[in-house]
Design an enzyme around this catalytic site. Structure first.
Site, mmCIF file in Angstrom:
data_model
loop_
_atom_site.group_PDB
_atom_site.id
_atom_site.type_symbol
_atom_site.label_atom_id
_atom_site.label_comp_id
_atom_site.label_asym_id
_atom_site.label_seq_id
_atom_site.Cartn_x
_atom_site.Cartn_y
_atom_site.Cartn_z
ATOM 1 N N GLY A 81 0.749 -1.088 0.135
ATOM 2 C CA GLY A 81 0.095 -0.126 -0.025
ATOM 3 C C GLY A 81 0.777 1.243 -0.130
ATOM 4 O O GLY A 81 1.915 1.334 0.622
ATOM 5 N N ARG A 145 1.287 -5.893 -5.067
ATOM 6 C CA ARG A 145 1.313 -6.584 -3.777
ATOM 7 C C ARG A 145 1.765 -8.130 -4.175
ATOM 8 O O ARG A 145 1.407 -8.951 -3.613
ATOM 9 C CB ARG A 145 -0.348 -6.571 -3.485
ATOM 10 C CG ARG A 145 -0.550 -5.437 -2.638
ATOM 11 C CD ARG A 145 -1.763 -5.690 -1.609
ATOM 12 N NE ARG A 145 -2.278 -4.464 -1.230
ATOM 13 C CZ ARG A 145 -1.587 -3.933 0.208
ATOM 14 N NH1 ARG A 145 -0.465 -4.647 0.454
ATOM 15 N NH2 ARG A 145 -2.078 -2.471 0.676
ATOM 16 N N ASP A 176 5.248 -7.825 5.503
ATOM 17 C CA ASP A 176 5.450 -9.017 4.766
ATOM 18 C C ASP A 176 6.208 -8.740 3.630
ATOM 19 O O ASP A 176 6.804 -9.433 3.516
ATOM 20 C CB ASP A 176 3.905 -8.644 4.095
ATOM 21 C CG ASP A 176 2.797 -9.708 4.937
ATOM 22 O OD1 ASP A 176 3.092 -10.151 5.837
ATOM 23 O OD2 ASP A 176 1.625 -8.969 4.807
ATOM 24 N N LYS A 202 7.953 0.589 5.466
ATOM 25 C CA LYS A 202 6.925 1.310 5.050
ATOM 26 C C LYS A 202 5.450 0.859 5.447
ATOM 27 O O LYS A 202 5.287 -0.233 5.451
ATOM 28 C CB LYS A 202 6.962 1.540 3.376
ATOM 29 C CG LYS A 202 6.032 2.161 2.817
ATOM 30 C CD LYS A 202 4.963 1.036 1.577
ATOM 31 C CE LYS A 202 4.459 0.014 2.447
ATOM 32 N NZ LYS A 202 3.270 -0.801 1.655
ATOM 33 N N THR A 203 4.692 1.542 6.029
ATOM 34 C CA THR A 203 3.096 1.324 5.981
ATOM 35 C C THR A 203 2.437 2.642 7.010
ATOM 36 O O THR A 203 3.185 2.769 7.920
ATOM 37 C CB THR A 203 2.919 0.058 6.855
ATOM 38 O OG1 THR A 203 1.411 -0.129 6.668
ATOM 39 C CG2 THR A 203 3.572 -0.119 8.006
ATOM 40 N N ASP A 205 -0.025 1.949 8.516
ATOM 41 C CA ASP A 205 -0.552 1.224 9.481
ATOM 42 C C ASP A 205 0.052 1.598 10.903
ATOM 43 O O ASP A 205 -0.524 1.270 11.969
ATOM 44 C CB ASP A 205 -0.856 -0.351 9.215
ATOM 45 C CG ASP A 205 -1.593 -0.554 7.776
ATOM 46 O OD1 ASP A 205 -2.259 0.627 7.394
ATOM 47 O OD2 ASP A 205 -1.497 -1.591 7.384
HETATM 48 P P1 FBP Z 1 0.554 -1.847 3.521
HETATM 49 O O1 FBP Z 1 0.448 -2.852 4.893
HETATM 50 O O2 FBP Z 1 0.768 -2.731 2.629
HETATM 51 O O3 FBP Z 1 1.359 -0.883 3.837
HETATM 52 O O4 FBP Z 1 -0.833 -1.391 3.223
HETATM 53 C C1 FBP Z 1 -1.538 -0.570 4.110
HETATM 54 C C2 FBP Z 1 -2.988 -0.260 3.864
HETATM 55 O O5 FBP Z 1 -3.271 0.949 3.504
HETATM 56 C C3 FBP Z 1 -3.841 -0.911 4.782
HETATM 57 O O6 FBP Z 1 -4.162 -0.081 5.877
HETATM 58 C C4 FBP Z 1 -5.372 -1.421 4.176
HETATM 59 O O7 FBP Z 1 -5.921 -2.520 4.767
HETATM 60 C C5 FBP Z 1 -4.492 -1.933 2.860
HETATM 61 O O8 FBP Z 1 -3.303 -1.071 2.601
HETATM 62 C C6 FBP Z 1 -5.626 -1.800 1.622
HETATM 63 O O9 FBP Z 1 -5.134 -2.305 0.677
HETATM 64 P P2 FBP Z 1 -5.206 -2.138 -0.817
HETATM 65 O O10 FBP Z 1 -4.368 -1.062 -1.347
HETATM 66 O O11 FBP Z 1 -4.868 -3.188 -1.518
HETATM 67 O O12 FBP Z 1 -6.716 -1.671 -1.131
#
Ligand code: FBP
Length: 556
Positions: A81, A145, A176, A202-203, A205
């Site tokens: 993400g 991803r 991950d 990075k994230t 979250d």
């Molecule tokens: P990462 O864990 O890859 O940093 O993703 C963060 C995030 O924004 C989460 O908060 C959310 O649940 C997910 O990505 C959403 O995924 P997508 O971008 O595939 O819709």
């Protein structure tokens, strides 16, 4: 970049991110500590990573080291993400590589790890880099991803790296993706490849943190962006005095984003998944808690309020969590068969037979859209929680209960709820000064680890609540952060996600204030991120980071 450049973008392009002293150009050396090991599952992880297990923690300091000065070829990939600051990691990496040797080259793999497997890349020139300095988004090279995991994927990467004569690969990703970096590093070392692999935390979250990694990048900007919006909604609530706003916030499993936004804005209700799990709170108890506050505020003439809800909530409510775990195991075995069933009715019939009675009941009681989302997993085995509309589920259940109480003559007020979801709105915001500086430093530090020929490390920058001048850069062996978890029905090595610590200062501060926030209007309005102005406004880190480093003075 095809789009016209805004006035802010133009001014922001001139911003020179701050760096820790050791990364500011002079000579550099790497200090190595004692051999490392993971906290748990030692034997399993040693067996899976025989070549990279036990590497020492590294610090990057000023001094004469023997880092490589020859021209290097380095690849970079954005994984997962979006998070504000990704472009600055690349800019920091580029500048540091070029400073060490102007003949070095940086290649950007497109659309995430899939681009590494397919060998899709472009050279990142100064012109490309300059167009993206201090901008949000991952659009310079895009993200994806995919997971580099199958033997044929690993072999394809090795071949691509040989063809490119690549010295290093920097993977910018979350828990991950950094785990994936370790798998690739181990494989390449075992194969005798010269390519080293370095990860960058990075994230948005905020769940990739531990003793070594103080924060993942992007959390600061995303939480500030959501807090601005929540503050605006609080102001709207007290102006219109007729709506209850239910706001779901992105953040995957952990509630760090929700907790940080609550600390910044003081909503009437904030649900913290980790607390709900610890206390074993059921869905109906959560509904009772919200209804109680709605009624008390109505008694006080306040027919409005703001509730914030973490997107990971469903996975922490005991009965729903048990059902999701059962589903994951079933999907691990019967994924294809379930996918081949013609409709949700057929799937429901099948699941009724294979789920335990309790889980079948819980699954059957959820709205159909949520049932369908719960049957999907991303490439890392995670439920795509951003698609589960928990705020609407809560609104329905709270409204049902208030309707019942009204019918019984127990209450008499109107409940007008509105649902919001803030997620994608914050992931590509222009990075705050904190994230712009932090990410640029992470990129510069990654370049030094590659120059030192280190592999299987995640870059770390510590002492983040001090001025950037005093930040300390280094590298953490990924194997040190791993533990074994069940993914898609199989024990798998993964970096342990950091959930909200119920004993930690950020939660303590929230818990000490929430009763007051529930009934009184103590809203705080952080306003938009400021890029120009006094340092106490522009460079302020998150409340979470400040409380984690200084403790909770307010809680007594
Ligand atoms: P990462 O864990 O890859 O940093 O993703 C963060 C995030 O924004 C989460 O908060 C959310 O649940 C997910 O990505 C959403 O995924 P997508 O971008 O595939 O819709």
């Amino acid at each position: 970049m095809s789009n016209e450049i805004s006035a802010l973008q133009k001014a922001r392009a001139e911003y020179q991110p701050k760096l820790p002293k050791a990364l500011r150009g002079g000579s550099i050396k790497i200090l190595l500590g004692e051999p490392s090991h993971p906290e748990t599952d030692l034997d399993a992880i040693r067996n899976l990573f025989p070549k990279t297990f036990g590497q020492p923690v590294a610090s990057i300091v000023e001094g004469d080291g023997d880092l490589c000065d020859a021209p290097l070829k380095v690849g970079v990939v954005l994984s997962g993400g979006q998070a504000p600051g990704g472009h600055n990691v690349i800019a920091g990496l580029f500048d540091a590589l070029k400073a060490a040797n102007p003949e070095s080259k940086l290649y950007g793999f497109s659309k995430g790890p899939g681009g590494v497997i397919k060998g899709k890349y472009q050279e990142l020139t100064a012109e490309i880099i300059d167009a993206y300095r201090n901008t949000g988004g991952f659009d310079m090279i895009m993200s994806g991803r995919d997971k580099i995991e199958k033997p044929e994927d690993l072999a394809a990467c090795k071949k691509n790296f040989e063809d490119m004569s690549l010295d290093g690969l920097v993977i910018i990703g979350g828990d991950d993706s950094n785990t994936n970096a370790a798998v690739l590093a181990e494989y390449l070392r075992e194969q005798g490849s010269k390519t080293v692999v370095i990860g960058v935390p990075k994230t948005i979250d905020g769940d990739m943190k531990n003793e070594q990694i103080e924060a993942s990048f992007g959390f600061d900007t995303a939480a500030k962006t959501y807090s601005e919006l929540i503050g605006n909604i609080c102001r709207d609530a007290t102006s219109a005095v007729k709506y209850w706003h239910f706001i779901r916030l992105m953040g995957r499993a952990a509630s760090h984003v929700t907790l940080e936004c609550a600390l910044q804005t003081h909503p009437n209700i904030a649900l913290i998944s980790e607390e709900i799990q610890t206390k074993g709170t059921t869905l109906s108890e959560i509904v009772d808690y919200i209804v109680e506050i709605v009624c008390k505020r109505a008694d006080a003439g306040k027919n409005y309020g703001v509730v914030v809800v973490p997107e990971g909530l469903p996975e922490f409510i005991s009965d729903i969590k048990a059902m999701i775990d059962e589903l994951s195991n079933i999907l691990g075995k019967d994924d294809e068969y379930i996918g081949s069933l013609p409709d949700q009715y057929e799937r429901l019939q099948y699941l009724n037979n294979v789920l335990s009675d309790r889980s079948a009941r819980v699954y059957g009681s959820l709205p159909r859209e949520i049932q369908e989302v719960l049957l999907t997993r991303d490439s890392h085995g995670n439920v795509p929680l951003s698609q589960v509309e928990t705020e609407r589920l809560l609104i329905d259940l709270v409204a049902d209960k208030i309707r019942l109480m009204t019918d019984r003559g127990e209450v008499d007020f109107s409940f007008s709820p509105l649902a919001h979801f803030f997620g994608y709105e914050g992931r590509c915001a222009a990075p705050s000064n904190f994230d712009a500086d932090y990410t640029y430093s992470l990129g510069a530090a990654a370049a030094q680890l590659v120059r030192a020929g280190m592999t299987g490390y995640t870059v770390n920058i510590q002492n983040l609540t001090s001025p950037a001048d005093e930040w300390v850069a280094g590298g953490t062996p990924v194997t040190m952060m791993l533990n074994m978890e069940m993914r898609k029905g199989k024990q798998t090595p993964v970096i342990k996600k950091a959930l909200v610590d119920m004993e930690g200062a950020p939660f303590d501060w929230f818990a000490a204030n929430r009763v007051d926030w529930a009934l009184n209007d103590r809203y705080s309005f952080p306003g938009p991120i400021q890029y120009f102005g006094p340092s106490e406004v522009c460079d302020k880190p998150t409340v979470t980071l400040e409380l984690e480093s200084s403790g909770c003075k307010q809680c007594g």
